[in-house]
Design an enzyme around this catalytic site. Structure first.
Site, PDB file in Angstrom:
ATOM      1  N   ARG A  97      52.572  31.398  23.551  1.00  0.00           N
ATOM      2  CA  ARG A  97      52.485  32.110  24.827  1.00  0.00           C
ATOM      3  C   ARG A  97      53.769  32.906  25.096  1.00  0.00           C
ATOM      4  O   ARG A  97      53.715  34.019  25.634  1.00  0.00           O
ATOM      5  CB  ARG A  97      52.219  31.127  25.971  1.00  0.00           C
ATOM      6  CG  ARG A  97      52.168  31.817  27.328  1.00  0.00           C
ATOM      7  CD  ARG A  97      51.785  30.880  28.454  1.00  0.00           C
ATOM      8  NE  ARG A  97      51.860  31.582  29.736  1.00  0.00           N
ATOM      9  CZ  ARG A  97      51.544  31.047  30.904  1.00  0.00           C
ATOM     10  NH1 ARG A  97      51.145  29.784  30.969  1.00  0.00           N
ATOM     11  NH2 ARG A  97      51.640  31.744  32.014  1.00  0.00           N
ATOM     12  N   ASN A 151      41.932  29.194  28.190  1.00  0.00           N
ATOM     13  CA  ASN A 151      42.025  30.631  28.427  1.00  0.00           C
ATOM     14  C   ASN A 151      42.050  31.420  27.120  1.00  0.00           C
ATOM     15  O   ASN A 151      42.472  30.882  26.085  1.00  0.00           O
ATOM     16  CB  ASN A 151      43.306  30.936  29.224  1.00  0.00           C
ATOM     17  CG  ASN A 151      43.101  30.737  30.710  1.00  0.00           C
ATOM     18  OD1 ASN A 151      42.032  31.013  31.237  1.00  0.00           O
ATOM     19  ND2 ASN A 151      44.128  30.256  31.398  1.00  0.00           N
ATOM     20  N   CYS A 173      37.598  27.829  35.930  1.00  0.00           N
ATOM     21  CA  CYS A 173      38.925  28.299  36.321  1.00  0.00           C
ATOM     22  C   CYS A 173      39.216  27.746  37.714  1.00  0.00           C
ATOM     23  O   CYS A 173      38.306  27.614  38.540  1.00  0.00           O
ATOM     24  CB  CYS A 173      38.933  29.825  36.330  1.00  0.00           C
ATOM     25  SG  CYS A 173      40.529  30.555  36.737  1.00  0.00           S
ATOM     26  N   HIS A 203      39.279  35.905  35.966  1.00  0.00           N
ATOM     27  CA  HIS A 203      40.536  36.574  36.326  1.00  0.00           C
ATOM     28  C   HIS A 203      40.322  38.044  36.683  1.00  0.00           C
ATOM     29  O   HIS A 203      41.277  38.817  36.701  1.00  0.00           O
ATOM     30  CB  HIS A 203      41.588  36.446  35.211  1.00  0.00           C
ATOM     31  CG  HIS A 203      42.125  35.052  35.085  1.00  0.00           C
ATOM     32  ND1 HIS A 203      43.139  34.731  34.222  1.00  0.00           N
ATOM     33  CD2 HIS A 203      41.799  33.892  35.718  1.00  0.00           C
ATOM     34  CE1 HIS A 203      43.413  33.428  34.315  1.00  0.00           C
ATOM     35  NE2 HIS A 203      42.600  32.910  35.225  1.00  0.00           N
ATOM     36  N   TYR A 256      44.790  37.986  40.210  1.00  0.00           N
ATOM     37  CA  TYR A 256      45.121  38.679  38.967  1.00  0.00           C
ATOM     38  C   TYR A 256      44.885  40.186  39.057  1.00  0.00           C
ATOM     39  O   TYR A 256      45.345  40.935  38.193  1.00  0.00           O
ATOM     40  CB  TYR A 256      44.312  38.102  37.800  1.00  0.00           C
ATOM     41  CG  TYR A 256      44.841  36.777  37.301  1.00  0.00           C
ATOM     42  CD1 TYR A 256      45.725  36.713  36.228  1.00  0.00           C
ATOM     43  CD2 TYR A 256      44.474  35.582  37.921  1.00  0.00           C
ATOM     44  CE1 TYR A 256      46.216  35.499  35.773  1.00  0.00           C
ATOM     45  CE2 TYR A 256      44.961  34.370  37.484  1.00  0.00           C
ATOM     46  CZ  TYR A 256      45.831  34.331  36.405  1.00  0.00           C
ATOM     47  OH  TYR A 256      46.316  33.123  35.976  1.00  0.00           O
TER      48      TYR A 256
END
Length: 449
Positions: A97, A151, A173, A203, A256
């Site tokens: 990440r 995700n 989510c 998102h 988001y």
């Protein structure tokens, strides 16, 4: 056939989120007759699995329950005859990440876990793994439900539906629950006094809100939202939206959406964090180190409050309520990622969408939303096309498709920057992208520039 005692397996059991999950099961002990909980991880996650697994055992014992908590690195053993399988894994762990965020930012473009170049690369790494898990499920627990929290949840769920040919999957989510809790508070209502209607993608959804008498209160929430400084999500810098734009939408945006409506400001903030070595991924890695130190305490027998700062608040309410609703045919109104089936007119019938649904014993029944206004329709169709091409690239390892996905994504400038970032990220994630092996070799040899 409904079983009297349940076996639940969690792939990525060594995650710092696991105490949230265990807490959720404990809260629903009267609804879920659990016999076994299997926490599964890989060799690199063994130490964390043992730490968080032992905390899970203490939590169950502290609650006075006779559930068996098993820790294993053998995924097939965990999946055998399971009734529910939840997934919360991260291919490449947090170091991957960090690359997803820092490499794009080093080229002056947004770096984020599920959006932009970082989100696409997380999909590239994750989709082959989820399809491998589904292959095992078809053999070892074909009647189990797959509850995906990994995700990018929308793309992962669509990959299972389309390419895994596995219908019993639901993507989840915690973002909608966070919005529901804050927005009800803003207008002095209990969350159960309001009805929320969500439509879009994971998102990337919008929603309207109504009271129990059928009156829409979306504009009232907007009024309070523009006055308030309360934060909805721990993991996103909450720059205020432009009031005129949100009012024109007539719906409330997802947190988001800041990456798309306020790109310049969000990028500026992320570059500042990048320069301080304080990207969200780097912050989370430090936070996780602190959490696992807490988890080691043999006297800790409940979920620590510090976990709320990890960004997974209400995770257990989403995952465990979904499982309880399917098992008990509760007909709960929840926001999930599921097959569209015509709920959103503007998106393909067979694609995955995030939409308000009634959760039954047969799974989610999406509530029809109809058509979007042009402003929302244009964005959501571009995003869905990007998701579809990203999934194809993740499965085929096709460089052209990967470049196509980068070009479609609104957060990645097309042309040389897209190609440069794509190449750099392919090489950086080489270990976890076997489907791109030939392409990566050509990049390393200078054949692809």
């Amino acid at each position: 056939m409904i079983k009297d005692r349940l076996k639940i397996a969690t792939i990525g059991g060594g995650s710092s989120y696991t105490p949230e999950l265990i807490e959720g099961y404990i809260k629903r002990k009267d609804e879920l007759p659990i016999k076994e909980i299997w926490l599964v991880d890989i060799e690199e996650g063994k130490e964390k699995l043992e730490i968080v697994g032992n905390l899970a055992k203490r939590m169950v014992e502290n609650a006075g329950l006779d559930w068996e908590v098993h820790l294993t690195l053998d995924r097939r053993e965990a999946l055998k005859e399971a009734d529910f399988v939840s997934t919360q894994f991260r291919v490449g762990l947090l170091d991957a990440r960090i690359k997803d965020e820092r490499i794009p930012l080093s080229h002056g473009i947004l770096g984020q876990e599920t959006n932009g170049a970082g989100g696409m690369f997380k999909a590239f790494r994750t989709i082959p793994v989820i399809l491998d898990i589904v292959k095992d499920m078809k053999e070892l627990c074909p009647n189990a439900w797959l509850v995906n929290f990994t995700n990018p949840a929308g793309m992962v769920t669509e990959a299972v539906l389309k390419y895994g040919d596995f219908e019993k999957v639901v993507g989840l989510c915690n973002v909608p629950i966070n919005h529901n809790m804050l927005e009800s508070k803003l207008i002095g209502k209990d969350v159960n006094e309001l009805v929320f209607q969500y439509a879009g993608l994971n998102h990337h959804h919008w929603h309207k809100v109504f009271d129990k008498e059928g009156n829409e209160v979306t504009s009232l929430i907007m009024e309070e939202m523009f006055k308030s400084n309360e934060q909805v999500l721990e993991n996103i810098h909450e720059i205020p939206f432009f009031e005129e734009q949100i009012r024109d939408l007539g719906m409330l945006p997802c947190g988001y959406h800041r990456y798309y409506y306020l790109t310049d400001d969000m990028l500026k903030n992320e570059i500042e964090e990048f320069q301080k070595n304080a990207t969200r991924a780097e912050t989370v890695k430090k936070l996780e180190t602190e959490l696992f130190e807490l988890y080691k305490d043999p006297n800790l027998k409940v979920k620590p409050e510090q976990l709320t700062k990890r960004g997974g608040t209400y995770y257990s309410d989403a995952a465990c309520e979904l499982i309880a609703s399917i098992y008990n045919d509760k007909r709960t109104d929840m926001v999930v990622t599921t097959r569209n089936n015509g709920a959103l007119d503007d998106l393909p019938y067979d694609c995955a969408v995030e939409v308000s649904s009634i959760i039954t014993g047969a799974g989610p029944m999406p509530i029809n939303f109809g058509k979007f206004a042009p402003a929302e329709r244009g964005m959501v169709q571009i995003m869905k096309a990007m998701e579809e091409v990203t999934i194809e690239a993740a499965i085929t390892g096709d460089y052209g498709k990967a470049l196509q996905a980068f070009t479609i994504n609104p957060l990645v400038p097309s042309g040389k920057i897209a190609r440069t970032v794509l190449n750099e990220m392919l090489v950086a994630h080489k270990k976890h992208l076997p489907q791109f092996a030939e392409v990566i070799e050509k990049i390393e040899n200078g054949e692809i520039k």
